[in-house]
Design a protein around this motif. Sequence first.
Motif, mmCIF file in Angstrom:
data_model
loop_
_atom_site.group_PDB
_atom_site.id
_atom_site.type_symbol
_atom_site.label_atom_id
_atom_site.label_comp_id
_atom_site.label_asym_id
_atom_site.label_seq_id
_atom_site.Cartn_x
_atom_site.Cartn_y
_atom_site.Cartn_z
ATOM 1 N N VAL A 395 -0.124 5.333 -7.116
ATOM 2 C CA VAL A 395 0.926 6.057 -6.902
ATOM 3 C C VAL A 395 2.292 5.615 -7.709
ATOM 4 O O VAL A 395 2.800 6.314 -8.521
ATOM 5 N N ILE A 396 2.325 4.270 -7.534
ATOM 6 C CA ILE A 396 3.653 3.659 -8.108
ATOM 7 C C ILE A 396 3.592 3.833 -9.726
ATOM 8 O O ILE A 396 4.485 3.997 -10.493
ATOM 9 N N ALA A 397 2.395 3.399 -10.429
ATOM 10 C CA ALA A 397 2.184 3.391 -11.824
ATOM 11 C C ALA A 397 2.279 4.814 -12.212
ATOM 12 O O ALA A 397 2.772 5.033 -13.327
ATOM 13 N N ALA A 398 1.873 5.651 -11.615
ATOM 14 C CA ALA A 398 2.010 7.041 -12.019
ATOM 15 C C ALA A 398 3.373 7.482 -12.094
ATOM 16 O O ALA A 398 3.824 8.162 -12.979
ATOM 17 N N PHE A 399 4.226 7.325 -11.130
ATOM 18 C CA PHE A 399 5.810 7.847 -10.973
ATOM 19 C C PHE A 399 6.298 7.017 -12.173
ATOM 20 O O PHE A 399 7.371 7.648 -12.856
ATOM 21 N N GLY A 400 6.135 5.704 -12.371
ATOM 22 C CA GLY A 400 6.653 4.977 -13.471
ATOM 23 C C GLY A 400 6.384 5.467 -14.861
ATOM 24 O O GLY A 400 7.152 5.535 -15.538
ATOM 25 N N GLU A 401 5.063 6.113 -14.842
ATOM 26 C CA GLU A 401 4.849 6.471 -16.185
ATOM 27 C C GLU A 401 5.498 7.783 -16.523
ATOM 28 O O GLU A 401 5.871 8.048 -17.712
ATOM 29 N N VAL A 402 5.585 8.676 -15.525
ATOM 30 C CA VAL A 402 6.255 9.978 -15.789
ATOM 31 C C VAL A 402 7.577 9.802 -16.139
ATOM 32 O O VAL A 402 8.199 10.470 -16.922
ATOM 33 N N GLU A 403 8.431 8.833 -15.201
ATOM 34 C CA GLU A 403 9.892 8.589 -15.622
ATOM 35 C C GLU A 403 10.034 7.997 -16.985
ATOM 36 O O GLU A 403 11.062 8.446 -17.643
ATOM 37 N N THR A 404 9.050 7.008 -17.481
ATOM 38 C CA THR A 404 9.382 6.609 -18.767
ATOM 39 C C THR A 404 9.232 7.499 -19.627
ATOM 40 O O THR A 404 9.742 7.704 -20.799
ATOM 41 N N LEU A 405 8.097 8.445 -19.773
ATOM 42 C CA LEU A 405 7.666 9.276 -20.612
ATOM 43 C C LEU A 405 8.814 10.560 -20.766
ATOM 44 O O LEU A 405 9.222 10.984 -21.728
ATOM 45 N N LEU A 406 9.382 10.601 -19.419
ATOM 46 C CA LEU A 406 10.457 11.801 -19.532
ATOM 47 C C LEU A 406 11.833 11.230 -20.468
ATOM 48 O O LEU A 406 12.338 11.845 -21.217
ATOM 49 N N GLN A 407 12.213 10.108 -20.084
ATOM 50 C CA GLN A 407 13.326 9.554 -20.654
ATOM 51 C C GLN A 407 12.770 9.348 -22.353
ATOM 52 O O GLN A 407 13.586 9.928 -23.192
ATOM 53 N N GLY A 408 11.624 8.920 -22.622
ATOM 54 C CA GLY A 408 10.971 9.018 -24.023
ATOM 55 C C GLY A 408 11.012 10.460 -24.606
ATOM 56 O O GLY A 408 11.546 10.485 -25.981
#
Length: 489
Positions: A395-408
């Motif tokens: 769960v933590i990794a998934a939300f971190g991935e989404v946030e990173t890709l949204l910014q990117g």
Amino acid sequence: MKLLKLAPLAVALMVSGCAVGPDYLVPTTQLQSEYLNQHVNGVSPGEYQAKQQSAWWHQFNDPVLNQLVIDAQNQAIPLKVAAERIKMAQSYQAAIESFKVPTINVGAGFGNAQISENDPLLGGAITATNPLTGEALGLVDDNNSAFFAGASIAWQVDLFGQIDKQSQAAAIRKEQAVIMREGLVTLITSDVIHNYLQMRGAEERKQIALNTVADQQRTLDLVKLIVKSGYGSKLDEAQAKAMLAVTKSVIPQLEIAENVHKQRLAILLGETPKQAQYRFEQKMPLPNFKGVIPTGLPSDLLNRRPDIRMAEREMAAINQEQGAAIAAQYPKVFLTGSPGVLAKDFDDLFSSDSVAWLGSVGISWNVFDGGRGDAMVELQQARFDVSALRYQHSVIAAFGEVETLLQGYGQSQQYVELVIEAEAETTNAVNKAKSLYKAGLSDYLSILDAQRQQNMLRDRMVAAKLQTAHMTIGLHKALGGNWQVNSGV
């Protein structure tokens, strides 16, 4: 038949029995109400639309790409393997559930037995004689034969739910096989889209390089004329030749990249390199993604991401397996029966006097095993604890991935806009430099520098589009969802 008298006892045992083991509750996670970077350009924080997400690549408006995805999902060998694994899981579940019902074997045949007269138990009965008359009594025949037909019935009453727990665990494993295939569909589809766009990008970059070579060749010819007329210098000619050679050296590298991505697509499609070569004979420009990406609520991610769903189902499966391990420590009740007919003559086999049966009910309880049962329960508890931690990590990794890709994704779009603006300015600079050079108001170095920047920015434009496409694919992948084109596959 008297065996039927055992049925009420079995029903009573099942009614009075109770399943043991820990209850399972779906884990709850405290989530933020929205993504931190969900307001970037091209992203909609509105309601997640499953239909839009399932075929989001249509927003590239490329029919070749759309057909590639369909073919890959129907032809990819890993997906066929995953489908077979689902069948295996279904068969395993059916095998486990079969233990809930009685096992019945039926048979018929003919049997013959010869008893030795020297048998220490029955031999005397065969050779016995009347002590007064000396006549053979024949208490037991030394040769016996009979026809038989009957059934054998065995049933373990699942009094404490051990079989039911194992069956539920098998059902969850089947769900995991389905989720795994869904995740594999996402992975293969994203790889197909990525490699297709990279291939088209390499084609476009190669075409830019070829156009640049032609332009630089014309410029070199112009410089040679000017040098020949005595108004230019050999340095200008050498610099023009060097720039042309540098541009030509890029073309083989782009051809390698184009072929590499083409061969990767062949592997993903389950096709030969020759088939892939034929499929991509027609050159097409790099497609642009048009539209917005719906993110939905952060809580939706728990039900859309295959890795999170897989981790949650792993917890549920281990919970059931732990319950089965606990139930294994309790008594087991068995019901057995063997109704049938037995007769010496076949004509008498199905008469009422030939009926024979055997029935029994029993209990088995392992009261001492050296701590093996407790160890198995502790093992399952440790497995459950590990699966809970893995779920939390997913769960933590998934939300971190989404946030990173949204910014990117937002930054990649800004990068494209800046490159477009810079490319337009360099085009003006090249035209002005050429005009000044022809008029004799500047040297050729200014043309070379302007062309170098122009060529760099043209190539960077394609690279920027590819970066945005890469972020688009990654963001859709991070947001999850079912990417299956044909739901029936």
